[in-house]
Design a protein around this motif. Structure first.
Motif, PDB file in Angstrom:
ATOM      1  N   PHE A  94      18.257  39.832  20.516  1.00 40.34           N
ATOM      2  CA  PHE A  94      18.611  39.251  19.217  1.00 40.34           C
ATOM      3  C   PHE A  94      19.596  38.096  19.388  1.00 40.34           C
ATOM      4  O   PHE A  94      19.471  37.057  18.759  1.00 40.34           O
ATOM      5  N   SER A  95      20.596  38.276  20.262  1.00 41.46           N
ATOM      6  CA  SER A  95      21.635  37.250  20.354  1.00 41.46           C
ATOM      7  C   SER A  95      21.240  36.082  21.249  1.00 41.46           C
ATOM      8  O   SER A  95      21.655  34.960  21.015  1.00 41.46           O
ATOM      9  N   LYS A  96      20.445  36.331  22.269  1.00 41.30           N
ATOM     10  CA  LYS A  96      20.144  35.242  23.220  1.00 41.30           C
ATOM     11  C   LYS A  96      18.771  34.622  23.008  1.00 41.30           C
ATOM     12  O   LYS A  96      18.501  33.541  23.521  1.00 41.30           O
ATOM     13  N   GLY A  97      17.891  35.326  22.304  1.00 44.19           N
ATOM     14  CA  GLY A  97      16.567  34.770  22.053  1.00 44.19           C
ATOM     15  C   GLY A  97      15.800  34.494  23.330  1.00 44.19           C
ATOM     16  O   GLY A  97      15.860  35.267  24.288  1.00 44.19           O
ATOM     17  N   LYS A  98      15.110  33.367  23.353  1.00 46.70           N
ATOM     18  CA  LYS A  98      14.210  33.039  24.466  1.00 46.70           C
ATOM     19  C   LYS A  98      14.919  32.885  25.811  1.00 46.70           C
ATOM     20  O   LYS A  98      14.288  32.866  26.859  1.00 46.70           O
ATOM     21  N   LYS A  99      16.235  32.724  25.755  1.00 47.34           N
ATOM     22  CA  LYS A  99      16.974  32.584  27.015  1.00 47.34           C
ATOM     23  C   LYS A  99      17.038  33.899  27.780  1.00 47.34           C
ATOM     24  O   LYS A  99      17.296  33.912  28.984  1.00 47.34           O
ATOM     25  N   LEU A 100      16.834  35.013  27.077  1.00 42.38           N
ATOM     26  CA  LEU A 100      17.151  36.338  27.633  1.00 42.38           C
ATOM     27  C   LEU A 100      16.685  36.534  29.074  1.00 42.38           C
ATOM     28  O   LEU A 100      17.485  36.839  29.956  1.00 42.38           O
ATOM     29  N   ASN A 101      15.386  36.342  29.307  1.00 44.45           N
ATOM     30  CA  ASN A 101      14.863  36.685  30.633  1.00 44.45           C
ATOM     31  C   ASN A 101      15.121  35.623  31.694  1.00 44.45           C
ATOM     32  O   ASN A 101      14.734  35.770  32.844  1.00 44.45           O
ATOM     33  N   LEU A 104      19.299  35.426  34.658  1.00 43.58           N
ATOM     34  CA  LEU A 104      19.174  36.257  35.854  1.00 43.58           C
ATOM     35  C   LEU A 104      20.531  36.579  36.456  1.00 43.58           C
ATOM     36  O   LEU A 104      20.672  37.532  37.207  1.00 43.58           O
ATOM     37  N   ALA A 105      21.523  35.760  36.142  1.00 42.18           N
ATOM     38  CA  ALA A 105      22.841  36.000  36.717  1.00 42.18           C
ATOM     39  C   ALA A 105      23.688  36.897  35.816  1.00 42.18           C
ATOM     40  O   ALA A 105      24.794  37.272  36.174  1.00 42.18           O
ATOM     41  N   ASP A 106      23.180  37.251  34.634  1.00 42.31           N
ATOM     42  CA  ASP A 106      23.914  38.150  33.739  1.00 42.31           C
ATOM     43  C   ASP A 106      23.753  39.595  34.217  1.00 42.31           C
ATOM     44  O   ASP A 106      22.627  40.074  34.381  1.00 42.31           O
ATOM     45  N   PRO A 107      24.871  40.301  34.447  1.00 41.34           N
ATOM     46  CA  PRO A 107      24.751  41.650  35.031  1.00 41.34           C
ATOM     47  C   PRO A 107      23.880  42.603  34.208  1.00 41.34           C
ATOM     48  O   PRO A 107      23.111  43.379  34.785  1.00 41.34           O
ATOM     49  N   ALA A 108      23.965  42.536  32.872  1.00 45.03           N
ATOM     50  CA  ALA A 108      23.200  43.477  32.047  1.00 45.03           C
ATOM     51  C   ALA A 108      21.697  43.196  32.147  1.00 45.03           C
ATOM     52  O   ALA A 108      20.895  44.120  32.284  1.00 45.03           O
ATOM     53  N   VAL A 109      21.334  41.920  32.103  1.00 43.30           N
ATOM     54  CA  VAL A 109      19.922  41.562  32.219  1.00 43.30           C
ATOM     55  C   VAL A 109      19.430  41.865  33.634  1.00 43.30           C
ATOM     56  O   VAL A 109      18.347  42.433  33.831  1.00 43.30           O
ATOM     57  N   ALA A 110      20.251  41.497  34.625  1.00 43.25           N
ATOM     58  CA  ALA A 110      19.858  41.714  36.016  1.00 43.25           C
ATOM     59  C   ALA A 110      19.567  43.188  36.279  1.00 43.25           C
ATOM     60  O   ALA A 110      18.633  43.536  37.003  1.00 43.25           O
ATOM     61  N   LYS A 111      20.363  44.069  35.656  1.00 47.15           N
ATOM     62  CA  LYS A 111      20.173  45.505  35.855  1.00 47.15           C
ATOM     63  C   LYS A 111      18.797  45.963  35.375  1.00 47.15           C
ATOM     64  O   LYS A 111      18.103  46.717  36.070  1.00 47.15           O
ATOM     65  N   VAL A 112      18.420  45.500  34.192  1.00 47.85           N
ATOM     66  CA  VAL A 112      17.107  45.869  33.648  1.00 47.85           C
ATOM     67  C   VAL A 112      15.984  45.291  34.512  1.00 47.85           C
ATOM     68  O   VAL A 112      15.030  45.988  34.861  1.00 47.85           O
ATOM     69  N   LEU A 113      16.130  44.022  34.881  1.00 46.78           N
ATOM     70  CA  LEU A 113      15.067  43.396  35.670  1.00 46.78           C
ATOM     71  C   LEU A 113      14.951  44.048  37.040  1.00 46.78           C
ATOM     72  O   LEU A 113      13.859  44.216  37.572  1.00 46.78           O
TER      73      LEU A 113
ATOM     74  N   ARG B 347      14.895  28.666  36.980  1.00 49.74           N
ATOM     75  CA  ARG B 347      14.900  29.351  35.679  1.00 49.74           C
ATOM     76  C   ARG B 347      16.313  29.544  35.161  1.00 49.74           C
ATOM     77  O   ARG B 347      16.619  29.249  34.017  1.00 49.74           O
ATOM     78  N   ALA B 348      17.167  30.073  36.046  1.00 54.26           N
ATOM     79  CA  ALA B 348      18.507  30.455  35.597  1.00 54.26           C
ATOM     80  C   ALA B 348      19.323  29.239  35.199  1.00 54.26           C
ATOM     81  O   ALA B 348      20.147  29.309  34.288  1.00 54.26           O
ATOM     82  N   ARG B 349      19.097  28.101  35.841  1.00 54.04           N
ATOM     83  CA  ARG B 349      19.965  26.970  35.504  1.00 54.04           C
ATOM     84  C   ARG B 349      19.544  26.279  34.218  1.00 54.04           C
ATOM     85  O   ARG B 349      20.266  25.433  33.708  1.00 54.04           O
ATOM     86  N   ARG B 350      18.381  26.661  33.686  1.00 56.59           N
ATOM     87  CA  ARG B 350      18.013  26.149  32.362  1.00 56.59           C
ATOM     88  C   ARG B 350      18.947  26.675  31.281  1.00 56.59           C
ATOM     89  O   ARG B 350      19.092  26.082  30.231  1.00 56.59           O
TER      90      ARG B 350
END
Lengths: 246, 417
Positions: A94-101, A104-113, B347-350
């Motif tokens: 909801f908060s990040k929209g299309k940027k979410l995936n 990759l450097a965000d710890p919470a997203v990285a954990k799920v991926l 991807r990440a740097r976008r």
């Protein structure tokens, strides 16, 4: 603070996440009837397949395709706090929209991926490591003990290649099985570990396989470290080429 | 041990020096079995190589006397053969139990190339037509077989291959007196023709028959002849470009006889083989040319450092590279950044500027990359820009026994997924 209780099904979890997504302090807990009194404010969420599917479509719309798939894969992961991980991930849709995936450097997203990738990796491994034996009634039976719940990932793969046989894939760790009989595939609980005896041909074919397995290795290149990297020890118990008792 | 078991033992031992075990590049299905586009490894043998196919010879008798080959005529070993029916049944029974993805069928040359090819084609035909097998088949094409038989191979097989054996025609003449470069290249280019013609046809006529959808590969032996790595990589480069090969496999020469035409090796040159695979990857997936990695002055790959690190150390003027602005090809040239982590960086740097800490989370191997990148202007490497200083540091961080020939051991590289 709201506690949302779900029934330990995927659809239940998604419905609980949907309910909790707007509640900043929410937690999600497995259904635990005996401890009801602990959660006086607990909300029991009913699992609705339709609601769950709609919410997953919404997440895909918000954060791009693959988001719902990542949630499904993460659900199959065998690790702690996956409810919390998925709740955070869904909120970030909801908060990040299309940027979410791409975060990759965000710890919470990285954990799920990472969890999703681990499930996919083990699923792919078992497409190779699963071993069927032919039982006296001609059914093919395979036993596995995967870390993650990969049965739903691999059943379709084997239906595609073994459509003309009857077969069973048994996850002995979770007492679940994919049963394919007469062209129909279903997943059901399967307790106990006794299987019908193997056919006589099966013993012979396994013997030939073991002979091949030994002969194809080049002695001058012996490399147990690389072999362990390829087939970790934990899978070998269900692979006849590594069975030292035969 | 009964007779069939004994023959399988002899014929898979005879086939084991073929490195290829890839099962990728085809998605055939519809009968008994199916191929998997990215390939599946089913086991790993004690030598750390992946097993995805039943790798076996039709027969191990051979009219040729190639010095490097365990099956050569003059070698005093037990001889055996399987019938087409036995090959088809064995493949089918192994496949049903999920031991394998399919069959890798090769053979010694029995009586004549044509006779051998006919036997092999009959085995594969039975497998496809009688067993209705739609899993993976890799078939060797025997040099010297007639064109009509060569053309049929790709109709049954997912992948076809002719081994080029040795890097130059001089070595071939010396070590493989029955074979010539011409006799090997002719079937290879014929297969390339058939594959490309079938692709074109299937673009307009969907029902046109499949012809070797997994393409063509080859193999050469490393260390049995005096060629340099430069010669080998130039050859591979030409094979990829001119013959559109999917893979060139490199097989470290395992001394199988005390022939005086061969170098006296105590062990197969595994480290060299490993470096050749790495250089091969750089050609196929990283946009490098053979000339950039090796030259007449330095014609051999370094055994201490991988070829990309060596290239970077020889081209320090191009580094450090800013990961937030570098383009894809530049990123691929950084030691420690692979095809996957390069994509992740893009991807990440976008969605935000990357710092040095982020890179590790993206899968970059920082212990190598740190000397060659900046992130947001920050550099974590050495203050000096001397290649020798970087080498010293890299060596300190190197894990013991890091040079393990594992690259080729997977059914197919991640890079091809």
């Amino acid at each position: 603070m709201g506690v949302y209780v779900y029934d330990n099904s995927f659809n239940g979890l998604i419905c609980a996440i949907k309910a909790a997504a707007i509640d900043a302090a929410a937690e999600i807990t497995l259904a635990a009837p005996a401890q009801d009194s602990l959660f006086s404010s607990a909300v029991e969420v009913e699992a609705s397949p339709a609601d769950s599917a709609a919410f997953l479509r919404k997440l895909d719309g918000l954060a791009g395709e693959g988001t719902a798939e990542n949630m499904k894969l993460c659900w199959l992961w065998n690790g702690p706090e996956k409810e919390k991980m998925l709740l955070t991930y869904a909120r970030m849709a909801f908060s990040k929209g299309k940027k979410l995936n791409d975060l990759l450097a965000d710890p919470a997203v990285a954990k799920v991926l990472k969890a999703a990738a681990a499930v996919l990796r083990e699923g792919h491994r078992l497409k190779g490591f699963l071993r069927f034996s032919e039982l006296s009634d001609c059914t093919l039976y395979a036993r596995m003990e995967p870390d993650h719940n990969v049965l739903p990932l691999i059943a379709g793969h084997f239906r595609r290649r073994m459509a003309a046989s009857d077969w069973v894939i048994h996850d002995a760790r979770r007492n679940m099985a994919a049963l394919y009989f007469g062209g129909r595939l279903r997943v059901a609980e399967l307790t106990g570990d006794q299987t019908p005896p193997r056919s006589e041909t099966d013993r012979q074919v396994t013997g030939l396989w073991r002979t091949f397995f030994e002969a194809v290795a080049i002695r001058e290149r012996t490399n147990p470290r690389a072999q362990r990297g390829g087939v970790p020890l934990k899978y070998r118990a269900n692979m006849p080429e590594f069975d030292t008792d035969l | 041990m009964d007779d069939l078991e004994r023959r399988i033992e002899i014929l898979s031992a005879g086939a084991r020096y073929d490195a290829s075990c890839s099962s990728s590049g085809s998605d055939r299905s519809g009968g008994n079995g199916a191929a998997h586009m990215s390939g599946v490894c089913h086991s790993w043998s004690a030598d750390g190589r992946c097993i995805s196919l039943l790798k076996i010879l039709m027969a191990n008798a051979c009219v040729y006397d190639c010095a490097y080959c365990v099956n050569r005529r003059s070698n005093d070993i037990p001889r055996a053969a399987l019938t087409p029916d036995e090959i088809a049944s064995l493949t089918y029974e192994f496949y049903r139990r999920n031991y394998i993805e399919g069959l890798f069928l090769s053979s010694g040359v029995v009586v004549s190339p044509d006779h051998t090819m006919e036997l092999m084609l009959e085995a594969v035909r039975k497998l496809r037509e009688e067993k209705r097998f739609t899993g993976y088949v890799h078939m060797k094409v025997i040099p010297g077989a007639s064109r009509e038989l060569i053309d049929r191979a790709g109709l049954y097989a997912d992948r076809v291959s002719v081994n080029i054996e040795l890097p130059t025609s001089g070595s071939l003449a010396r070590l493989a007196p029955g074979k010539t470069r011409e006799s090997i290249l002719r079937p290879m280019s014929r297969l390339a023709e058939c594959i490309s013609a079938s692709r074109d046809e299937r673009r307009s006529v969907k029902s046109a028959p499949l012809y070797a959808p997994g393409g063509q590969s080859t193999q050469l032996i490393v260390g049995a002849s005096p060629e340099t790595d430069l010669q080998i990589m130039k050859l591979s480069e030409a094979l990829y470009k001119k013959m559109a090969l999917k893979r060139v496999y490199y097989s470290a020469f395992v001394p199988v006889s005390p022939d005086n035409r061969l170098p006296a090796l105590t062990a197969p040159p595994l480290a060299r083989e490993h470096r050749l695979y790495q250089a091969d990857w750089l050609l196929r997936f990283y946009g490098f040319a053979a000339d950039e990695l090796l030259n007449e002055r330095c014609p051999c790959l370094d055994l201490t450092f991988d070829p990309k690190t060596m290239w970077a150390l020889n081209n320090l003027d191009k580094f450090p590279l800013e990961v937030n602005t570098a383009d894809h090809l530049e990123l691929l040239r950084v030691p420690g950044i692979g095809t996957l982590s390069a994509k992740r960086i893009l991807r990440a740097r976008r969605v935000g500027r990357l710092n040095l800490e982020d890179l590790g989370r993206l899968g970059v191997v920082m212990k190598r990359a740190v000397y060659f990148v900046t992130a947001g202007g920050h550099y974590g490497g050495l203050k000096t820009d001397s290649a020798e200083a970087i080498k010293t540091r890299l060596l300190e961080k190197k894990e013991p026994a890091a040079v393990q020939p594992q690259l080729f051991a997977t059914a197919e590289p991640a890079g091809e997924l």
